[in-house]
Scaffold this motif. Sequence first.
Motif, PDB file in Angstrom:
ATOM      1  N   LYS A   1      11.328  -8.471  62.282  1.00 32.83           N
ATOM      2  CA  LYS A   1      10.237  -9.436  62.413  1.00 32.83           C
ATOM      3  C   LYS A   1       9.144  -9.145  61.395  1.00 32.83           C
ATOM      4  O   LYS A   1       8.977  -8.002  60.963  1.00 32.83           O
ATOM      5  CB  LYS A   1       9.655  -9.375  63.822  1.00 32.83           C
ATOM      6  CG  LYS A   1      10.635  -9.819  64.917  1.00 32.83           C
ATOM      7  CD  LYS A   1      10.034  -9.569  66.281  1.00 32.83           C
ATOM      8  CE  LYS A   1      11.015  -9.820  67.408  1.00 32.83           C
ATOM      9  NZ  LYS A   1      11.266 -11.246  67.645  1.00 32.83           N
ATOM     10  N   ALA A   2       8.374 -10.177  61.054  1.00 31.31           N
ATOM     11  CA  ALA A   2       7.324 -10.038  60.052  1.00 31.31           C
ATOM     12  C   ALA A   2       6.139  -9.240  60.597  1.00 31.31           C
ATOM     13  O   ALA A   2       5.831  -9.292  61.787  1.00 31.31           O
ATOM     14  CB  ALA A   2       6.854 -11.414  59.597  1.00 31.31           C
ATOM     15  N   ALA A   3       5.492  -8.505  59.691  1.00 30.64           N
ATOM     16  CA  ALA A   3       4.250  -7.805  60.022  1.00 30.64           C
ATOM     17  C   ALA A   3       3.083  -8.680  59.564  1.00 30.64           C
ATOM     18  O   ALA A   3       3.086  -9.182  58.442  1.00 30.64           O
ATOM     19  CB  ALA A   3       4.205  -6.446  59.327  1.00 30.64           C
ATOM     20  N   TYR A   4       2.112  -8.904  60.444  1.00 28.49           N
ATOM     21  CA  TYR A   4       0.880  -9.642  60.117  1.00 28.49           C
ATOM     22  C   TYR A   4      -0.188  -9.211  61.100  1.00 28.49           C
ATOM     23  O   TYR A   4       0.131  -8.539  62.106  1.00 28.49           O
ATOM     24  CB  TYR A   4       1.115 -11.166  60.122  1.00 28.49           C
ATOM     25  CG  TYR A   4       1.806 -11.720  61.356  1.00 28.49           C
ATOM     26  CD1 TYR A   4       1.084 -12.079  62.476  1.00 28.49           C
ATOM     27  CD2 TYR A   4       3.199 -11.877  61.398  1.00 28.49           C
ATOM     28  CE1 TYR A   4       1.707 -12.576  63.600  1.00 28.49           C
ATOM     29  CE2 TYR A   4       3.837 -12.374  62.530  1.00 28.49           C
ATOM     30  CZ  TYR A   4       3.088 -12.727  63.630  1.00 28.49           C
ATOM     31  OH  TYR A   4       3.705 -13.217  64.761  1.00 28.49           O
TER      32      TYR A   4
ATOM     33  N   GLY B   1      -1.850 -10.718  63.307  1.00 31.63           N
ATOM     34  CA  GLY B   1      -1.637 -11.241  64.654  1.00 31.63           C
ATOM     35  C   GLY B   1      -0.671 -10.402  65.483  1.00 31.63           C
ATOM     36  O   GLY B   1      -0.704 -10.457  66.712  1.00 31.63           O
ATOM     37  N   VAL B   2       0.200  -9.639  64.820  1.00 29.04           N
ATOM     38  CA  VAL B   2       1.121  -8.771  65.567  1.00 29.04           C
ATOM     39  C   VAL B   2       0.319  -7.735  66.354  1.00 29.04           C
ATOM     40  O   VAL B   2       0.613  -7.447  67.511  1.00 29.04           O
ATOM     41  CB  VAL B   2       2.124  -8.067  64.612  1.00 29.04           C
ATOM     42  CG1 VAL B   2       2.944  -7.013  65.371  1.00 29.04           C
ATOM     43  CG2 VAL B   2       3.044  -9.073  63.953  1.00 29.04           C
ATOM     44  N   PHE B   3      -0.714  -7.198  65.703  1.00 29.97           N
ATOM     45  CA  PHE B   3      -1.542  -6.187  66.376  1.00 29.97           C
ATOM     46  C   PHE B   3      -2.384  -6.817  67.490  1.00 29.97           C
ATOM     47  O   PHE B   3      -2.444  -6.296  68.607  1.00 29.97           O
ATOM     48  CB  PHE B   3      -2.440  -5.475  65.360  1.00 29.97           C
ATOM     49  CG  PHE B   3      -3.188  -4.312  65.954  1.00 29.97           C
ATOM     50  CD1 PHE B   3      -2.548  -3.112  66.231  1.00 29.97           C
ATOM     51  CD2 PHE B   3      -4.543  -4.425  66.263  1.00 29.97           C
ATOM     52  CE1 PHE B   3      -3.225  -2.040  66.798  1.00 29.97           C
ATOM     53  CE2 PHE B   3      -5.233  -3.354  66.832  1.00 29.97           C
ATOM     54  CZ  PHE B   3      -4.575  -2.166  67.092  1.00 29.97           C
ATOM     55  N   ILE B   4      -3.003  -7.962  67.182  1.00 26.60           N
ATOM     56  CA  ILE B   4      -3.834  -8.641  68.193  1.00 26.60           C
ATOM     57  C   ILE B   4      -2.969  -9.068  69.381  1.00 26.60           C
ATOM     58  O   ILE B   4      -3.337  -8.866  70.542  1.00 26.60           O
ATOM     59  CB  ILE B   4      -4.546  -9.869  67.583  1.00 26.60           C
ATOM     60  CG1 ILE B   4      -5.385  -9.455  66.365  1.00 26.60           C
ATOM     61  CG2 ILE B   4      -5.424 -10.566  68.625  1.00 26.60           C
ATOM     62  CD1 ILE B   4      -5.929 -10.630  65.580  1.00 26.60           C
ATOM     63  N   GLY B   5      -1.815  -9.634  69.071  1.00 26.15           N
ATOM     64  CA  GLY B   5      -0.888 -10.034  70.129  1.00 26.15           C
ATOM     65  C   GLY B   5      -0.429  -8.829  70.937  1.00 26.15           C
ATOM     66  O   GLY B   5      -0.273  -8.908  72.161  1.00 26.15           O
ATOM     67  N   GLY B   6      -0.214  -7.696  70.247  1.00 22.84           N
ATOM     68  CA  GLY B   6       0.179  -6.467  70.933  1.00 22.84           C
ATOM     69  C   GLY B   6      -0.899  -6.017  71.905  1.00 22.84           C
ATOM     70  O   GLY B   6      -0.605  -5.621  73.039  1.00 22.84           O
ATOM     71  N   LEU B   7      -2.163  -6.095  71.477  1.00 20.85           N
ATOM     72  CA  LEU B   7      -3.286  -5.735  72.354  1.00 20.85           C
ATOM     73  C   LEU B   7      -3.288  -6.612  73.608  1.00 20.85           C
ATOM     74  O   LEU B   7      -3.424  -6.126  74.735  1.00 20.85           O
ATOM     75  CB  LEU B   7      -4.620  -5.907  71.623  1.00 20.85           C
ATOM     76  CG  LEU B   7      -5.016  -4.883  70.560  1.00 20.85           C
ATOM     77  CD1 LEU B   7      -6.276  -5.356  69.839  1.00 20.85           C
ATOM     78  CD2 LEU B   7      -5.261  -3.507  71.169  1.00 20.85           C
ATOM     79  N   LEU B   8      -3.138  -7.927  73.392  1.00 23.83           N
ATOM     80  CA  LEU B   8      -3.143  -8.858  74.528  1.00 23.83           C
ATOM     81  C   LEU B   8      -1.984  -8.547  75.468  1.00 23.83           C
ATOM     82  O   LEU B   8      -2.163  -8.430  76.687  1.00 23.83           O
ATOM     83  CB  LEU B   8      -3.048 -10.307  74.034  1.00 23.83           C
ATOM     84  CG  LEU B   8      -4.281 -10.869  73.338  1.00 23.83           C
ATOM     85  CD1 LEU B   8      -3.958 -12.215  72.694  1.00 23.83           C
ATOM     86  CD2 LEU B   8      -5.417 -11.038  74.340  1.00 23.83           C
TER      87      LEU B   8
END
Lengths: 196, 182
Positions: free
Chosen positions: A72-75, A77-84
């Motif tokens: 999967k792509a790294a961006y 939003g991956v980190f923000i989505g991970g936090l959520l």
Amino acid sequence: MTSIILAIVIGAAFGATLDRVGATNPSLIGRMLNLTNLHLMKTILLAIGVGSILMFGGQMIGLVDVGHMSVKAAYIGVFIGGLLLGGGWAMSGYCPGTGVCAAASGRKDALFFIAGGLFGAAAYMGTYPAWKASGMLDDIAGGKVTLGTVPGASYEGLTAISGDLLGLAIGAVFVLVAFVLPDTASRSGGQVQPAE
Amino acid sequence: MTLNWKSGGVLLGVVFFLAVALVKPIGVSTQFVIFDGILWNAINPDVVTTTADGFTSPNAYLAKSGGKYAEAVANPINYSFIFVLAMMVGAALSVLARGGLSREERAMPELWRSTIGGSSLKRYAVAFVGGFIVLYGARLAGGCTSGHMMSGMMQTALSGYIFSAGAFAAAVPVAMFMYKEV
């Protein structure tokens, strides 16, 4: 048709395994995440290590098709989505896969998790254009990359290190960490939970 | 009744390996979008439309990546959707085989009852809100615990590490705050 049969067999095996390792039980998830009982953490780390070693080992000897990899792509939003996801995971004790399994196991609260999840996914469908426009879905560090460069894979490597060997090495580290991690930790000074 | 971490970890690792060896890495959260799409399409048939070379949708998210989500909504009998249904069957059979869950446990998990209380309404409300946040986050991240954390880190995907860092950075403080056992 073959793919549907595989979906049924692998899916059922995955669901049954999630139940047997306790991942569908929010009490075990909660005690893993509040760091009082890391048993499930050890299971997860060992699983990632074993999966990694088998996959990269299998690819090296030509038993596993490298083309089956899906990175999967790294961006941002991956980190923000991970936090959520992490916050919701701790609150509910469920993630998407374990939530559907728990509901099927008879857990009523998991039905509410799924209902909330369907609304959450729909909310993302509605707000996707805004995220897209924000630039937070744009690739960082090359997007769909692996840590090393895997021979024959359609993905770039973040480094020129042999991706196969790195995969085996990282897999071994996951296994090692699973072994050295204490089973029962406690933040209140060495207090140990009684064994069940 | 919970498997020892050694046998459980090996078993879970073998399942993840078999999935990638035989088909592709495991992922779940996309199917919440597909199920939403199926429901939405049942109410409003214009949600998925056919083009000369496939499927698309007036919804930008369903139309992205060449309409692959729109196609899955139009054809739910596909690998990834059936996979999730099979997971549910597998988990249900596994629970039945070990005698099923107690009535108390079916209503709410024991940790919740002992730390937060026995109100079903409160538990269901938090499970609903948690589910909303989990799936919104998973779709923003492009995957969940299965796709990013397990399958991603197993493949040494950079995105899997970024995701897992975020997930634990939020999950641990929230769990420590919510579940205080004496």
